[in-house]
Scaffold this motif. Structure first.
Motif, PDB file in Angstrom:
ATOM      1  N   TRP A 202      -4.985  -9.515 -10.321  1.00  0.00           N
ATOM      2  CA  TRP A 202      -4.952  -7.659 -10.635  1.00  0.00           C
ATOM      3  C   TRP A 202      -6.391  -7.085 -10.487  1.00  0.00           C
ATOM      4  CZ3 TRP A 202      -0.929  -4.642 -12.045  1.00  0.00           C
ATOM      5  CH2 TRP A 202       0.423  -5.467 -11.927  1.00  0.00           C
ATOM      6  N   THR A 203      -7.323  -7.801 -10.132  1.00  0.00           N
ATOM      7  CA  THR A 203      -8.753  -7.127 -10.061  1.00  0.00           C
ATOM      8  C   THR A 203      -8.820  -6.515  -8.672  1.00  0.00           C
ATOM      9  OG1 THR A 203      -9.857  -9.208 -11.164  1.00  0.00           O
ATOM     10  CG2 THR A 203     -11.178  -7.689 -10.091  1.00  0.00           C
ATOM     11  N   ALA A 204      -9.332  -5.127  -9.077  1.00  0.00           N
ATOM     12  CA  ALA A 204      -9.560  -4.101  -7.934  1.00  0.00           C
ATOM     13  C   ALA A 204     -10.533  -4.915  -6.850  1.00  0.00           C
ATOM     14  CB  ALA A 204      -9.885  -2.782  -8.209  1.00  0.00           C
ATOM     15  N   ASP A 205     -10.060  -4.497  -5.524  1.00  0.00           N
ATOM     16  CA  ASP A 205     -11.009  -4.955  -4.335  1.00  0.00           C
ATOM     17  C   ASP A 205     -11.969  -3.766  -4.087  1.00  0.00           C
ATOM     18  OD1 ASP A 205      -9.570  -3.111  -2.949  1.00  0.00           O
ATOM     19  OD2 ASP A 205      -8.400  -4.885  -1.968  1.00  0.00           O
ATOM     20  N   THR A 206     -12.596  -3.714  -3.044  1.00  0.00           N
ATOM     21  CA  THR A 206     -13.458  -2.617  -2.618  1.00  0.00           C
ATOM     22  C   THR A 206     -12.803  -1.329  -2.363  1.00  0.00           C
ATOM     23  OG1 THR A 206     -13.763  -3.394  -0.388  1.00  0.00           O
ATOM     24  CG2 THR A 206     -15.429  -4.072  -1.561  1.00  0.00           C
ATOM     25  N   GLY A 212      -4.478  -9.084  -5.542  1.00  0.00           N
ATOM     26  CA  GLY A 212      -3.467  -9.629  -5.424  1.00  0.00           C
ATOM     27  C   GLY A 212      -2.072  -9.011  -4.774  1.00  0.00           C
ATOM     28  N   PHE A 213      -1.314  -9.572  -3.937  1.00  0.00           N
ATOM     29  CA  PHE A 213      -0.409  -8.972  -3.053  1.00  0.00           C
ATOM     30  C   PHE A 213       0.643  -8.092  -3.987  1.00  0.00           C
ATOM     31  CE2 PHE A 213       3.897  -9.137  -0.829  1.00  0.00           C
ATOM     32  CZ  PHE A 213       3.908  -8.045   0.146  1.00  0.00           C
ATOM     33  N   PHE A 214       1.267  -8.803  -5.059  1.00  0.00           N
ATOM     34  CA  PHE A 214       2.432  -8.264  -5.764  1.00  0.00           C
ATOM     35  C   PHE A 214       1.770  -7.170  -6.639  1.00  0.00           C
ATOM     36  CE2 PHE A 214       4.127 -12.553  -5.108  1.00  0.00           C
ATOM     37  CZ  PHE A 214       5.298 -12.351  -4.404  1.00  0.00           C
ATOM     38  N   PRO A 215       0.687  -7.244  -7.257  1.00  0.00           N
ATOM     39  CA  PRO A 215       0.054  -6.129  -8.212  1.00  0.00           C
ATOM     40  C   PRO A 215      -0.359  -5.047  -7.013  1.00  0.00           C
ATOM     41  CG  PRO A 215      -0.860  -8.119  -8.887  1.00  0.00           C
ATOM     42  CD  PRO A 215       0.014  -8.390  -7.589  1.00  0.00           C
ATOM     43  N   LYS A 216      -0.682  -5.220  -5.867  1.00  0.00           N
ATOM     44  CA  LYS A 216      -0.923  -4.297  -4.789  1.00  0.00           C
ATOM     45  C   LYS A 216      -0.027  -3.355  -4.572  1.00  0.00           C
ATOM     46  CE  LYS A 216      -3.787  -5.412  -1.752  1.00  0.00           C
ATOM     47  NZ  LYS A 216      -4.443  -6.203  -0.754  1.00  0.00           N
TER      48      LYS A 216
END
Length: 492
Positions: A202-206, A212-216
């Motif tokens: 669930w951590t946000a990327d840049t 993660g695919f599912f949280p995204k």
């Protein structure tokens, strides 16, 4: 006395894991394998004492197949083992070191030389990172303890060296007492962890999206309008940023590797003493396995390490770097492709703008892709040929193994020469085709990207290693039920 004879006593004195005196039962092999796997995960979570948060991970892009963990005792991962193997295979292949790999004494010398070289490579891979300022000591800790930063640096080097030696002996334990190889086991562990992270993190990327695919996709459904998603930019957003391309690539690579692993030529065998006892010797399309791909990528990683160290010293004739990413010069072309951000022009421009440097022209991007393709396909062939010779999978050792097991090829005289001639028809050709094919498959996987940033090479290795591990487990169970089968595999 020859150099080989003078080095033998030194290699024999190197510390080694004792080989089992007899057959190791399947349950014990399984316990050893699982025990080493748990130990690997434990060591990968032991941080290096005295490491500064400002340190740069030079091998960040190669973590998937180097099976290391940044900032931990497993910092170098299997890098020294793989690099030592590359150097030795090239020396043997070029006849600089003359060894007959079908000779047990020469095989033992090769293994001893490789182990000695691993110790050297641990030092050669750790020292440039420390001397170049990429692995930095924690100045606050040094001040708190009342010692100089040189002391903390020395402590860091000792920890990295110990970690590298532990990986070497853990690999040896699995090879002698477990199932498969430790190198393969560690790669599977690292890549599997990245794929799970790529699915559920669930951590946000840049970009501000969850990693993660599912949280995204939960986030996209809740926050992005459907009218945007079905535009040209929206489709690119869903494919790349949304992870659909990575998911499709992961599934396709998984299915392709499983299919290719089951593709084989079967050479009929018959027992010379027991009438009606027949068998088959399978020559797989990927006869040398996908492990030679580690050697190709490791060679590229070590080339990049040289460029990074020189660039850090202000010597930029080979190329300039932003962190561990080459942005110009020869090193840009020699860098491996990892994802669509390395070859789709619009995404390349986006990446380079974040570095604050000018993006390469389209022809330069095309040349970069072509160079990586040549590296993977040509390197796959060369290292596959070296691999079968140095691991006893060539035509001559295989013929001897079949002969010693009491088997023969129907319609041919029962001698090693006849069996070897038949093996020579298939093994070298299949090895070349398989090496080229696996190189091409790695290139496609790298171009499309994979879940969790595991990389095409990492995913390819993992699927193939898991498939081989499944076959090894089935073979072990068969040998457990039928002890006479062990004679074919040269086990007591």
């Amino acid at each position: 006395m020859s150099l080989k004879e003078s080095l033998k006593p030194i290699f024999n004195r190197l510390p080694a894991v004792a080989s089992p005196e007899g057959h190791v039962h399947f349950k014990n092999k399984l316990m050893w394998t699982l025990g080493i796997l748990v130990l690997y995960f434990a060591l990968a979570n032991v941080p290096l004492f005295g490491l500064s948060p400002d340190s740069i991970d030079l091998f960040k892009s190669y973590r998937a197949f180097f099976a290391g963990a940044s900032g931990s005792l497993m910092l170098l991962g299997i890098g020294p083992i793989v690099t030592a193997s590359i150097v030795l295979q090239l020396l043997v292949g070029a006849d600089v070191i003359k060894l007959d790999m079908s000779n047990p004494d020469d095989q033992a010398f090769f293994q001893g030389a490789q182990k000695a070289l691993v110790f050297v490579m641990i030092v050669l891979e750790a020292l440039p990172q420390i001397a170049g300022g990429y692995i930095q000591p924690d100045t606050t800790l040094a001040a708190t303890l009342g010692v100089g930063t040189g002391v903390i640096t020395a402590v860091l080097f000792i920890q990295i060296f110990i970690g590298g030696v532990l990986v070497l002996f853990m690999d040896e334990v699995v090879s002698k007492w477990g199932i498969g190889s430790g190198v393969g086991l560690f790669i599977v562990a690292g890549v599997s962890q990245q794929i799970v992270t790529g699915l559920f993190n669930w951590t946000a990327d840049t970009s501000g999206l969850p990693t993660g695919f599912f949280p995204k996709w939960i986030y996209i459904i809740q926050n992005v309008g459907a009218d945007y998603l079905f535009t040209g930019d929206g489709l690119m957003f869903m494919l790349v940023n949304g992870g659909i391309l990575a998911l499709v690539s992961t599934v396709i690579i998984f299915l392709l590797v499983v299919y290719v692993e089951s593709t084989r030529i079967e050479i009929p065998l018959a027992h010379s003493a027991v009438r009606g006892a027949r068998g088959k010797f399978p020559v797989k399309l990927i006869y040398a396995s996908v492990l030679p791909m580690i050697l190709v990528r490791a060679l590229q990683a070590n080339i990049q390490l040289i460029g990074i160290v020189l660039s850090g010293r202000g010597i930029t004739f080979l190329g300039e770097y932003v962190g561990s990413t080459p942005v110009s010069g020869l090193m840009y072309y020699l860098a491996p492709i990892h994802s669509p951000y390395d070859w789709i022009p619009s995404l390349v421009r986006e990446s380079f703008s974040s570095y604050g440097v000018a993006a390469p022209a389209t022809w330069q991007i095309a040349l970069h892709v072509l160079t990586d393709a040549v590296f993977l396909i040509a390197g796959g062939i060369v290292f596959a040929l070296f691999w079968i010779e140095t691991t006893g999978m060539g035509a001559k050792p295989t013929a001897r193994k079949i002969f010693n097991s009491g088997m023969q090829i129907p319609g041919f005289r029962r001698n090693i020469g006849s069996i070897e001639k038949v093996m020579m028809r298939y093994i070298p050709k299949v090895t070349v085709i398989g090496g080229a094919f696996i190189g091409l498959l790695t290139l496609v996987a790298s171009l499309l990207g994979t879940l969790g940033g595991a990389g095409g090479t990492g995913l390819l290795l993992t699927v193939s290693i898991v498939y081989r591990l499944y076959e090894d487990i089935a073979s072990e169970q068969m040998m457990e039920m039928h002890p006479m089968v062990r004679s074919f595999f040269g086990q007591e």
